[in-house]
Design an enzyme around this catalytic site. Structure first.
Site, PDB file in Angstrom:
ATOM      1  N   GLU A 331      -8.782  -5.528  -1.435  1.00 39.90           N
ATOM      2  CA  GLU A 331      -8.390  -6.028  -2.762  1.00 39.90           C
ATOM      3  C   GLU A 331      -9.277  -7.177  -3.249  1.00 39.90           C
ATOM      4  O   GLU A 331      -8.800  -8.201  -3.743  1.00 39.90           O
ATOM      5  CB  GLU A 331      -6.906  -6.448  -2.743  1.00 39.90           C
ATOM      6  N   GLU A 438      -2.770   4.551   0.176  1.00 41.09           N
ATOM      7  CA  GLU A 438      -1.439   3.987   0.425  1.00 41.09           C
ATOM      8  C   GLU A 438      -0.426   4.580  -0.559  1.00 41.09           C
ATOM      9  O   GLU A 438       0.436   3.875  -1.079  1.00 41.09           O
ATOM     10  CB  GLU A 438      -1.465   2.456   0.282  1.00 41.09           C
TER      11      GLU A 438
END
Length: 570
Positions: A331, A438
């Site tokens: 991220e 995910e």
């Protein structure tokens, strides 16, 4: 008509009906990720001849192309388009800037009550055309106005070959299925002969897939070590996984200098013992809140660098050669802890180091809200692409094995399949494999249906190489995607996953018979196979001791029809 929102300006599109002299497709399924759709000097012509909205002008009429002036208006009469709930609408347009530096240009749909639905974006350049793609899956029936969106109120944008197409969900699924047949399968023709090269009539060829090229996997956590039933359930289904937290820095070094990989090692051993591949998550995390508590207390940049380099070297050396990929700096568009502490090139330096430690492993940029949320401003597809390009541009990184991870944390609403496809096109233009890493969605009445829509959309895109869902049986503690109850009976969501595993992994044995002659063009003896590894057995029902077995890999690199010649000893 102008509207200001979050620093962007919206520019009303004039909706004109017009036939197009077309040659190059802007169909959402046209594999545009592999074509040159960025900064094209000569405006391509679309092959589309139908659409709710069509506008095209030739280059000879470039003075009459749609021009958006500084206050965001287009000098044409506006017209609304009527959308219908249950349909899917794809949008495309070639756009360019008439002056200024590169700017984001997007398409926005405004409903009658003023709601803005963001449909896709590109980074437009001055003096050359870039293809903007996207769309909308409306949760309403009613009129919309279509706007261009830019991050610069003063941007001057030109547009041409503008197209809005309507698909029923059945039509969209048919397009998906046609593409799946093309990108996930290859035709294989078997020719069986005796040693003297004469054809063996009536030979029986049995195939069983042992490994699929495309993997639908599932995340796991420490609870799998506590439940034999959970382990049995998992190993019977999935061939790839990633650990939710157990490889993260805050889990393996809770106290400075005291590393503990016990849990991660045990989970990895379970995976290896059951032929399950593991994707590494994550070497580092750029979120300041997700550092080990003791790291948060370090204020000296040199000390932060020392402990960070030790972390990279420790975890990557320990699992070298054992993983299929690594999220190196998780991220790193939404967050910038390491950049603030160590400089703007911190992520690029860490990818460089990771590549040197394990040059054969895929190194991912892994972000959220990239395909799932078209309202996103931080990790949009074009920004994720730019981040990877920045990493590759860093000295020594040109040849790293990059990959794109899109997490896929969707909201409990109808997914915008047209936007997802356009986002994957943008990310796929890098040429790196894309993984959904995910994938999940909060519980909602249509969760199973929405999730299946997303899974099929990803599977039908040629740039996507695998998917990992974050879910499991109730005992696993995954609170969004519950695939089985306490007694390991499937939920509705679990039924969807098992169905797709069966469809995509071709577990069942297939059998064909050859009834052609050596010089025949008869199509019998031919089969369309999913890409992957197979065990093949060739025998004859009437001739004893006439058989052979071998391994076969079916790949996308094969010709449209691969001929496999098999010799039998009489």
């Amino acid at each position: 008509m102008n509207s200001i929102k979050n620093g962007f300006f919206l520019c009303m599109l004039s909706l004109l009906w017009c036939l197009v002299d077309s040659r190059i497709s802007t169909d959402p399924f046209s594999h545009s990720h592999s074509l040159n759709t960025e900064c094209v000097m000569k405006l391509p012509k679309s092959s589309e001849t139908q659409g709710l909205l069509k506008f095209s002008r030739s280059e000879a009429d470039s003075d009459e192309e749609w021009k958006i002036d500084g206050n965001g208006s287009i000098r044409e009469m506006t017209q609304r388009i009527q959308l219908h709930q249950g349909n899917i609408y794809s949008f495309s347009a070639w756009v360019k800037l008439r002056e200024g530096n590169d700017k984001k240009v997007g398409v926005v749909f405004r409903t009658e009550n003023g709601r803005l639905v963001h449909g896709g974006e590109v980074r437009a350049k001055q003096g050359c055309w870039t293809l903007l793609k996207g769309g909308i899956v409306p949760d309403f029936s009613g009129p919309v106005n279509i706007f261009f969106e830019s991050e610069n109120r003063g941007a001057k944008i030109s547009a041409n070959n503008v197209l809005l197409k309507q698909f029923s969900k059945d039509e969209w699924k048919l397009k998906q299925d046609q593409l799946i047949e093309k990108i996930r399968k290859s035709k294989v023709r078997f020719e069986v002969t005796y040693q003297n090269k004469t054809a063996v009539k009536g030979a029986v060829i049995s195939l069983k897939q042992t490994k699929s090229s495309f993997l639908l996997g599932c995340g796991m956590n420490f609870r799998i070590l506590q439940s034999q039933d959970y382990r049995k359930w998992f190993a019977s289904r999935f061939k790839i996984t990633s650990f939710t937290n157990e490889m993260k820095w805050y889990a393996t070094e809770k106290v400075r200098g005291q590393e503990n990989y016990t849990v991660a090692d045990a989970m990895l051993k379970f995976a290896e013992d059951n032929g399950i591949l593991v994707r590494g998550h994550t070497v580092l995390w750029d979120n300041p809140r997700m550092q080990p508590s003791w790291v948060k207390k370090i204020k000296d940049a040199e000390d932060v660098m020392n402990v960070t380099l030790n972390r990279i070297n420790s975890v990557m050396t320990r699992y070298k050669g054992k993983l299929t990929g690594w999220d190196v700096v998780n991220e790193n568009l939404h967050w910038d802890y390491f950049e603030k502490m160590l400089g703007e090139n911190a992520s690029s330096r860490f990818y460089n180091m990771a590549s040197k430690i394990d040059p054969d492993v895929r190194l991912f940029v892994n972000e959220y809200n990239t395909i799932e949320n078209p309202k996103e401003f931080t990790a949009t597809p074009i920004k994720v692409k730019k981040k990877m390009e920045e990493i590759l541009a860093y000295s020594g990184n040109k040849n790293i094995k990059g990959a794109i991870g899109v997490q896929g944390h969707f909201g409990p609403t109808q997914p915008n399949l047209a936007y997802i496809r356009s986002a994957l096109d943008t990310l796929g233009s890098l040429g790196f494999p894309i993984w959904l890493t995910e994938l999940d969605m909060p519980k909602c009445p249509n969760q199973a249906k929405y999730m299946e829509d997303i899974l099929r959309e990803a599977y039908s895109h040629p740039a996507v190489k695998g998917i990992i869902i974050f879910g499991g049986p109730e005992v696993s503690g995954f609170d969004k995607l519950t695939l089985a109850d306490k007694t390991f009976n499937n939920t509705e969501m679990g039924d969807v996953i098992d169905k797709l595993l069966k469809q995509w992994q071709q577990k069942s044995s297939k059998e064909i018979r050859t009834i052609f002659t050596a010089d025949s063009d008869n199509e019998e003896g031919e089969i369309s196979l999913l890409h992957g590894h197979y065990n093949v057995n060739v025998s004859h029902p009437w001739i004893k001791n006439l058989s052979t077995s071998f391994s076969l890999e079916v790949t996308k690199e094969m010709d449209q029809q691969q001929v496999v010649r098999v010799g039998l000893n009489a």
